[in-house]
Design a protein around this motif. Structure first.
Motif, PDB file in Angstrom:
ATOM      1  N   PRO A  44       0.831  -1.214   0.000  1.00 18.30           N
ATOM      2  CA  PRO A  44       0.000   0.000   0.000  1.00 18.30           C
ATOM      3  C   PRO A  44       0.860   1.256   0.000  1.00 18.30           C
ATOM      4  N   LEU A  45       0.442   2.249  -0.746  1.00 18.79           N
ATOM      5  CA  LEU A  45       1.145   3.532  -0.780  1.00 18.79           C
ATOM      6  C   LEU A  45       0.472   4.514   0.170  1.00 18.79           C
ATOM      7  N   ALA A  46       1.236   5.489   0.618  1.00 23.23           N
ATOM      8  CA  ALA A  46       0.712   6.505   1.526  1.00 23.23           C
ATOM      9  C   ALA A  46       1.282   7.851   1.139  1.00 23.23           C
ATOM     10  N   SER A  47       0.594   8.895   1.574  1.00 24.74           N
ATOM     11  CA  SER A  47       1.057  10.260   1.311  1.00 24.74           C
ATOM     12  C   SER A  47       1.277  10.972   2.635  1.00 24.74           C
ATOM     13  N   GLY A  48       1.752  12.178   2.555  1.00 22.27           N
ATOM     14  CA  GLY A  48       2.016  12.951   3.761  1.00 22.27           C
ATOM     15  C   GLY A  48       3.481  12.878   4.156  1.00 22.27           C
ATOM     16  N   THR A  49       3.852  13.748   5.081  1.00 20.35           N
ATOM     17  CA  THR A  49       5.221  13.819   5.581  1.00 20.35           C
ATOM     18  C   THR A  49       5.212  13.545   7.067  1.00 20.35           C
ATOM     19  N   SER A  50       5.935  12.543   7.477  1.00 17.01           N
ATOM     20  CA  SER A  50       5.970  12.190   8.895  1.00 17.01           C
ATOM     21  C   SER A  50       6.709  13.263   9.692  1.00 17.01           C
ATOM     22  N   PRO A  51       6.412  13.386  10.997  1.00 16.02           N
ATOM     23  CA  PRO A  51       7.156  14.350  11.816  1.00 16.02           C
ATOM     24  C   PRO A  51       8.661  14.107  11.781  1.00 16.02           C
ATOM     25  N   TYR A  52       9.073  12.834  11.721  1.00 22.76           N
ATOM     26  CA  TYR A  52      10.511  12.567  11.695  1.00 22.76           C
ATOM     27  C   TYR A  52      11.142  13.068  10.407  1.00 22.76           C
ATOM     28  N   VAL A  53      10.481  12.857   9.268  1.00 24.13           N
ATOM     29  CA  VAL A  53      11.015  13.363   8.008  1.00 24.13           C
ATOM     30  C   VAL A  53      11.065  14.890   8.034  1.00 24.13           C
ATOM     31  N   ARG A  54      10.055  15.497   8.657  1.00 22.81           N
ATOM     32  CA  ARG A  54       9.996  16.956   8.672  1.00 22.81           C
ATOM     33  C   ARG A  54      11.036  17.562   9.612  1.00 22.81           C
ATOM     34  N   PHE A  55      11.189  16.992  10.797  1.00 25.36           N
ATOM     35  CA  PHE A  55      12.030  17.629  11.821  1.00 25.36           C
ATOM     36  C   PHE A  55      13.381  16.956  12.012  1.00 25.36           C
ATOM     37  N   GLY A  56      13.574  15.757  11.484  1.00 24.12           N
ATOM     38  CA  GLY A  56      14.882  15.126  11.535  1.00 24.12           C
ATOM     39  C   GLY A  56      15.262  14.596  12.909  1.00 24.12           C
ATOM     40  N   ASN A  57      16.566  14.610  13.192  1.00 19.86           N
ATOM     41  CA  ASN A  57      17.104  13.999  14.403  1.00 19.86           C
ATOM     42  C   ASN A  57      17.034  14.950  15.593  1.00 19.86           C
ATOM     43  N   TRP A  58      15.817  15.316  15.960  1.00 21.21           N
ATOM     44  CA  TRP A  58      15.661  16.278  17.051  1.00 21.21           C
ATOM     45  C   TRP A  58      15.954  15.657  18.422  1.00 21.21           C
ATOM     46  N   VAL A  59      15.829  14.350  18.548  1.00 18.97           N
ATOM     47  CA  VAL A  59      16.091  13.714  19.844  1.00 18.97           C
ATOM     48  C   VAL A  59      17.570  13.823  20.226  1.00 18.97           C
ATOM     49  N   PRO A  60      18.525  13.455  19.346  1.00 22.08           N
ATOM     50  CA  PRO A  60      19.928  13.665  19.714  1.00 22.08           C
ATOM     51  C   PRO A  60      20.269  15.135  19.968  1.00 22.08           C
ATOM     52  N   VAL A  61      19.634  16.038  19.229  1.00 21.36           N
ATOM     53  CA  VAL A  61      19.915  17.466  19.433  1.00 21.36           C
ATOM     54  C   VAL A  61      19.462  17.906  20.824  1.00 21.36           C
ATOM     55  N   LEU A  62      18.225  17.539  21.210  1.00 24.40           N
ATOM     56  CA  LEU A  62      17.738  17.901  22.539  1.00 24.40           C
ATOM     57  C   LEU A  62      18.532  17.186  23.626  1.00 24.40           C
ATOM     58  N   SER A  63      18.998  15.974  23.347  1.00 26.77           N
ATOM     59  CA  SER A  63      19.834  15.263  24.314  1.00 26.77           C
ATOM     60  C   SER A  63      21.119  16.031  24.569  1.00 26.77           C
ATOM     61  N   ALA A  64      21.736  16.512  23.499  1.00 30.97           N
ATOM     62  CA  ALA A  64      22.963  17.308  23.654  1.00 30.97           C
ATOM     63  C   ALA A  64      22.685  18.588  24.432  1.00 30.97           C
TER      64      ALA A  64
END
Length: 478
Positions: free
Chosen positions: A441-461
């Motif tokens: 199945p195909l899907a559309s839209g942009t996931s939060p991870y694709v949009r915001f990237g590696n925000w968890v390591p950034v906030l960890s730092a």
């Protein structure tokens, strides 16, 4: 031995629930060290155990060098061990214990980010990847990638260690566990989901099995592909190194593939592992072939397997070729990712090891790929945990990007995952020589991870930097 315990959470054992408390013994050992230096040593030893256990399948190829590499990579956990000891040794007050539940997983997240660099071996066995079959974890991955899942796993382990060993801080530990549960439930309830388009594509995976020699392998792939005629497939995918000759210098093979494409009614995505005729060196390349021959769409593998496809610092470490199966000649690297058009279907190819890197599939999704296709070969490690563990990475990449992932191998395990990360149809195991068709199945839209990237390591730092600044300010005032 304590450090090796989390390995059981990964395939083949795949005890996903084990990961949520498997780190507790190591945390308790590090916490009980008499000094910070001893805590760092304990963390290093535990990390060596973890690295060896999750890479044990490399031993037949690298022999004792596996332990050497594990020892070098484990150095990344030395600061983590000191931090655990600094926050939890003795009888820490509730505030410090609660800070540990935030800062210990933050430091772990930075360690995983650092070791994810290709030059250090790449992101194999990230702790969050052990949760590939847990639906709430897949939703978390769509928000913060595998990094968010791993952060929460370590946070729960830390809270449990506090609960066991620090009686005076049990209330904060219980509050942290409750907060984690609320966060997971809230994300499960309110996080956005991929929007189904109502369109499905039929992707065929050709898995020839364990066959020696590029000629026999090509012949078996051709035979299996011919059997797909009349089954209405939209794309046929062969595994990594499925073609051992450069198609430009072997027009006879290109013609055979073109005839297959015509007979099946779909393009064939093959993987060429050969010396190029138009430039020096050996490349591993995804090549799309249609009824008229190669379409011109080609992707050259960018991230190579250390020692398997190149030897880092070969003048210094070239001796590894004499004690194991390290590459005799370095493969050449591609320069950029490619999104291919196959009959109106936009596909983003990755080659083997590259499916372990979250940023690569994220880039393909952001560039318009509708399906991520992974071409792999793990025949060297056929009777180990590696084939199954590698195949399950597709679930994380699919959930992170909201794009289905098809994982095609020469010898298994081949599998497909929908845009939510859940399996589509049964996998092809390492005991199969067959072709399978997956209704993807195909899907559309942009996931939060694709949009915001590696925000968890950034906030960890940021959290660690803020804690360091506060500690420095207090010391200055004293």
């Amino acid at each position: 031995m304590a450090g090796a315990l989390p390995a059981l959470a990964f395939p083949a054992p795949a005890l996903w629930w084990w990961a949520w408390f498997a780190l507790v013994p190591l945390l308790l050992l590090v916490r009980s060290a008499p000094t910070g230096r001893r805590a760092a040593l304990t963390a290093w030893l535990g990390a060596v155990g973890f690295m060896v256990s999750v890479h044990h399948w490399l031993a037949p190829s690298l022999h004792v060098f596996v332990v050497v590499l594990a020892g070098l990579l484990a150095l990344l956990w030395v600061p983590w061990g000191w931090l655990v000891w600094r926050l939890l040794h003795g009888a820490p007050p509730p505030g410090r214990a609660l800070a540990a539940v935030l800062l210990v997983p933050s430091a772990w997240s930075l360690v995983e980010t650092a070791r994810s660099w290709e030059g250090l071996g790449g992101p194999w066995a990230l702790l969050g990847a052990s949760q590939w079959q847990v639906p709430p974890a897949l939703v978390l991955a769509s928000v913060g990638g595998v990094w968010l899942v791993g952060f929460l796993v370590v946070a729960v382990n830390t809270a449990l260690a506090v609960l066991v060993a620090v009686p005076g801080a049990r209330r904060p530990a219980l509050a942290a566990l409750a907060g984690t549960a609320v966060l997971v439930c809230a994300t499960w309830a309110w996080a956005p989901r991929p929007a189904e388009t109502g369109r499905t594509v039929r992707v065929a995976v050709v898995q020839p099995g364990v066959i020696d020699g590029p000629v026999a392998r090509f012949d078996r792939g051709e035979e299996l592909t011919r059997g797909l005629a009349g089954r209405g497939v939209d794309l046929v995918v062969w595994g990594e190194s499925s073609v051992g000759f450069d198609l430009a210098s072997r027009p006879d093979l290109a013609a055979r593939l073109a005839r297959l494409s015509s007979a099946v009614g779909a393009d064939v995505l093959v993987n060429v592992d050969a010396r190029r005729s138009d430039r020096p060196g050996i490349f591993k390349s995804s090549v799309l072939v249609g009824p008229d021959g190669p379409t011109g769409d080609r992707y050259d593998k960018m991230r190579l397997v250390p020692f398997g496809e190149y030897v880092p610092a070969r003048p210094l470490l070239g001796w590894a070729t004499s004690v194991g199966k390290a590459a005799k000649e370095d493969r050449r690297r591609g320069k950029e990712p490619v999104v291919m058009d196959s009959g109106g279907l936009r596909i983003g190819p990755l080659v083997c090891f590259e499916s372990a890197f979250p940023d690569m599939s994220r880039h393909l999704a952001a560039s318009g790929a509708q399906v991520v296709v992974v071409q792999s070969a793990t025949s060297t490690f056929q009777k180990s945990w590696a084939p199954q563990q590698h195949a399950t990475l597709g679930a994380l990449r699919a959930a992170e990007t909201w794009r289905p992932v098809v994982h095609a191998t020469l010898t298994g395990v081949s599998a497909a995952y929908g845009p939510d990360g859940r399996p589509v149809g049964p996998p092809l195991g390492t005991d199969r020589s067959a072709a399978a068709v997956y209704e993807v199945p195909l899907a559309s839209g942009t996931s939060p991870y694709v949009r915001f990237g590696n925000w968890v390591p950034v906030l960890s730092a940021c959290a660690l930097a803020a804690a360091g600044a506060v500690a420095a300010l207090r010391r200055t005032r004293r």
